[in-house]
Design an enzyme around this catalytic site. Structure first.
Site, PDB file in Angstrom:
ATOM      1  N   ASP A  58     -10.033  -0.138  -5.237  1.00  0.00           N
ATOM      2  CA  ASP A  58      -8.941   0.781  -5.191  1.00  0.00           C
ATOM      3  C   ASP A  58      -9.658   2.254  -5.711  1.00  0.00           C
ATOM      4  OD1 ASP A  58      -7.548  -0.928  -4.241  1.00  0.00           O
ATOM      5  OD2 ASP A  58      -6.531  -1.581  -5.948  1.00  0.00           O
ATOM      6  N   ARG A 106       2.624 -14.052   2.730  1.00  0.00           N
ATOM      7  CA  ARG A 106       2.316 -13.508   1.413  1.00  0.00           C
ATOM      8  C   ARG A 106       3.080 -12.054   1.385  1.00  0.00           C
ATOM      9  NH1 ARG A 106      -1.146 -13.244  -3.198  1.00  0.00           N
ATOM     10  NH2 ARG A 106      -1.754 -10.881  -3.502  1.00  0.00           N
TER      11      ARG A 106
HETATM   12  C1  LIG Z   1      -9.928   2.502   5.177  1.00  0.00           C
HETATM   13  C2  LIG Z   1      -9.176   3.132   4.515  1.00  0.00           C
HETATM   14  C3  LIG Z   1      -7.829   2.706   3.795  1.00  0.00           C
HETATM   15  C4  LIG Z   1      -7.368   3.409   2.489  1.00  0.00           C
HETATM   16  C5  LIG Z   1      -8.131   4.751   2.645  1.00  0.00           C
HETATM   17  C6  LIG Z   1      -9.497   4.330   3.277  1.00  0.00           C
HETATM   18  O1  LIG Z   1     -10.115   5.150   4.098  1.00  0.00           O
HETATM   19  C7  LIG Z   1     -10.361   3.863   2.284  1.00  0.00           C
HETATM   20  C8  LIG Z   1      -9.521   3.269   0.929  1.00  0.00           C
HETATM   21  C9  LIG Z   1      -8.082   2.634   1.438  1.00  0.00           C
HETATM   22  C10 LIG Z   1      -7.324   2.334   0.227  1.00  0.00           C
HETATM   23  C11 LIG Z   1      -7.524   1.081  -0.382  1.00  0.00           C
HETATM   24  C12 LIG Z   1      -6.522   0.826  -1.778  1.00  0.00           C
HETATM   25  C13 LIG Z   1      -5.152   1.457  -1.167  1.00  0.00           C
HETATM   26  O2  LIG Z   1      -4.537   0.235  -0.426  1.00  0.00           O
HETATM   27  C14 LIG Z   1      -5.136   2.529  -0.477  1.00  0.00           C
HETATM   28  C15 LIG Z   1      -3.682   2.934   0.038  1.00  0.00           C
HETATM   29  C16 LIG Z   1      -5.915   3.559  -1.122  1.00  0.00           C
HETATM   30  O3  LIG Z   1      -5.722   4.723  -1.682  1.00  0.00           O
HETATM   31  O4  LIG Z   1      -7.345   3.493  -0.723  1.00  0.00           O
HETATM   32  C17 LIG Z   1      -6.013   2.223   0.635  1.00  0.00           C
HETATM   33  C18 LIG Z   1      -5.997   3.654   1.757  1.00  0.00           C
HETATM   34  C19 LIG Z   1      -5.083   3.258   3.119  1.00  0.00           C
HETATM   35  O5  LIG Z   1      -4.507   2.388   3.511  1.00  0.00           O
HETATM   36  O6  LIG Z   1      -4.612   4.182   3.688  1.00  0.00           O
HETATM   37  O1  LIG Z   2      -1.974  -7.259  -0.864  1.00  0.00           O
HETATM   38  C1  LIG Z   2      -2.670  -7.580  -1.659  1.00  0.00           C
HETATM   39  O2  LIG Z   2      -2.269  -8.413  -2.443  1.00  0.00           O
HETATM   40  C2  LIG Z   2      -3.699  -6.729  -2.203  1.00  0.00           C
HETATM   41  C3  LIG Z   2      -3.791  -5.569  -1.336  1.00  0.00           C
HETATM   42  C4  LIG Z   2      -4.769  -4.361  -1.948  1.00  0.00           C
HETATM   43  O3  LIG Z   2      -5.647  -4.670  -2.381  1.00  0.00           O
HETATM   44  C5  LIG Z   2      -4.583  -2.911  -1.477  1.00  0.00           C
HETATM   45  O4  LIG Z   2      -3.349  -2.683  -0.899  1.00  0.00           O
HETATM   46  O5  LIG Z   2      -5.276  -2.145  -1.974  1.00  0.00           O
HETATM   47 FE   LIG Z   3      -6.691  -3.106  -3.126  1.00  0.00          FE
END
Ligand SMILES: C=C1C[C@]23C[C@@]1(O)CC[C@H]2[C@@]12CC[C@H](O)[C@@](C)(C(=O)O1)[C@H]2[C@@H]3C(=O)O
Ligand SMILES: O=C(O)CCC(=O)C(=O)O
Ligand SMILES: [Fe+2]
Length: 346
Positions: free
Chosen positions: A213, A278
C-alpha cells in the site's frame, strides 16, 4: 460483479499457482491498545512483519455493523445500478479491473476519497436507495477508525522514541484537514467453480493481486471469510486468519521511508473463496498531497545514511497510480534508484 458462465469461469488472468496454499500464519502479533506494552509490540511487529492485529480498539461494534450492512445493500443492487458509479477514476465503483493499468481481480469494490479537495462528482450515485444513510455510515466509520489509527500512530512514535519530532509526527499528517486518505470496500464473490478446477490444477483465484500500500498506514476490517495473505520475510505466502471483531494494521510505503526502512511495507494479496463471500473495509491513511516525505532525522543514527530521497506525496502518488499493482514503487524513493522492478513469486 458479472456472473460467471462456464466458458469464462476461472479465466487464466485470475489464477495463480500457490506453492503451499495451506500455510496459515498463527503468530500474527496482537496489540491490545489499552495495554502499556502496546507500543513495544507494535514497533517489533512493524520491524519484523509490517502487520499486526489490534484488539480493544475502541471502535464501537454498531458503527462497524451499520456500515457493513449498508455496503452489502450496495453490492446487492443490480449490475446496471452499480455501474452508474463506474468506472472508478480512481474513485467510484469498480468490478474486476483494479486501477487503470491492466490489473484484474476477482473483486468488486467502492473506492472513496476523504480528501476535501477531491470531490467525486459521482458521489451521489454511489449511495443507492438511501444516499444519506450510506454516506452518514461511511463518515461515522471513518471518524472512529481515524481516531484509532491516530492513537496507533502516536504509540508507534512513542515506541520509536520520537522525542524531537514529537509523538504526533505521523498522526498529524492523517489528522490534517487536507489529508489525502482514502477508503475502500472490497467484496470478493464466492467462486464455486474454483473447488473443482482449483483442486485439479493446484491453483487459486486472485481476488486482489500482490502489492504494497503506498500510503502511511492501512487499517483493515473484514468479515470472517479468509483470503488475506502476507509475504513473510523468507518470501513465502501465509494466510492471515480473519477476525471480524479486530482490525489489521499494515505499514505502507511512506512509513517505510519515514523510518528509513526500519518498518516494512508488507507485500500482501487476497485469494478468493469457493463458497463464501469476503467483505473488507480498508482505511488508507495518507498525508496532504504537498507533504514532503523523507526519513526522519532522529531515526538516523550518526553513521547511518538516509536510504531514501525526499518526495512529496503528490509526486509519489502520481507515479504510483501509473504503476502496475505488483510493481515495487518504493524504488522511486531509493537513493540508488533502480526503477521499474517487478516482484512476483508466481
Ligand atoms: C494498480 C493500481 C491500483 C492502485 C493504484 C495502482 O496504480 C497501484 C497501487 C494500487 C493501490 C493499492 C492500495 C490501495 O488499494 C489503492 C487504493 C492505492 O492507493 O494504491 C490501490 C490503487 C487503486 O485501486 O486505485
Ligand atoms: O480486501 C482486502 O482484504 C485487502 C485489499 C487490499 O489489500 C487493498 O485494497 O489494498
Ligand atoms: Fe492493500
Amino acid at each position: 460483479m458479472v456472473v460467471l458462465s462456464n466458458q469464462s469461469a476461472l479465466n487464466e488472468l485470475f489464477l495463480v499457482k500457490t506453492c503451499n496454499p495451506s500455510t496459515i500464519f498463527t503468530e500474527v502479533p496482537v496489540v491490545d491498545l489499552t495495554h502499556p506494552d502496546a507500543k513495544t509490540i507494535m514497533v517489533k511487529a512493524c520491524e519484523e512483519l509490517g502487520l499486526f492485529k489490534v484488539v480493544n480498539h475502541g471502535v464501537p461494534l454498531e458503527v462497524i455493523t451499520r456500515l457493513e450492512n449498508e455496503a452489502l445493500k450496495f453490492f446487492k443492487q443490480s449490475q446496471s445500478q452499480k455501474d452508474k458509479a463506474s468506472p472508478p477514476d480512481p474513485y467510484g465503483y469498480g468490478s474486476k479491473k483494479i486501477g487503470t493499468n491492466g490489473d484484474m481481480g476477482w473483486v468488486e469494490y467502492l473506492l472513496l476519497s476523504t480528501n476535501p479537495d477531491i470531490v467525486s462528482l459521482k458521489t451521489h450515485q454511489l449511495f443507492h436507495q438511501n444516499p444519506q444513510v450510506f454516506r452518514w455510515c461511511v463518515e461515522e466509520y471513518i471518524g472512529e477508525v481515524k481516531k484509532m489509527c491516530c492513537e496507533v500512530l502516536e504509540k508507534m512514535a512513542d515506541g520509536l522514541g520520537m522525542i524531537a519530532e514529537g509523538r504526533n509526527v505521523f498522526s498529524r499528517m492523517i489528522r490534517e484537514e487536507r489529508s489525502d486518505s482514502c477508503f475502500r470496500v472490497n467484496r470478493y464473490p464466492p467462486c464455486p467453480e474454483l473447488k473443482e478446477e482449483g483442486a485439479l490444477s493446484g491453483r487459486n483465484l486472485i481476488g486482489f493481486g500482490e502489492h504494497t500500500d503506498p500510503q502511511i498506514i492501512s487499517v483493515l476490517r473484514s468479515n470472517n471469510t479468509s483470503g488475506l495473505q502476507i509475504c513473510l520475510p523468507d518470501g513465502t505466502w501465509a494466510s492471515i486468519p480473519p477476525d471480524h471483531s479486530s482490525f489489521f494494521v499494515n505499514v505502507g510505503d511512506l512509513l517505510q521511508v519515514m523510518t528509513n526502512g526500519r518498518f516494512k511495507s508488507v507485500k500482501h494479496r487476497v485469494l478468493a473463496n469457493s463458497s463464501m463471500s469476503r467483505l473488507s473495509m480498508i482505511y488508507f491513511g495518507g498525508p496532504p498531497l504537498n507533504e514532503k516525505i523523507a526519513p526522519l532525522p532522529s531515526l538516523l543514527s550518526r553513521e547511518e545514511e538516509s536510504l531514501y530521497r525526499e518526495l512529496t506525496w503528490r509526486e509519489y502518488k502520481n507515479a504510483a497510480y501509473k504503476s502496475r499493482l505488483s510493481d515495487n514503487r518504493i524504488t522511486l524513493f531509493q537513493k540508488s534508484a533502480d526503477h521499474g522492478h517487478k516482484s512476483s513469486d508466481t
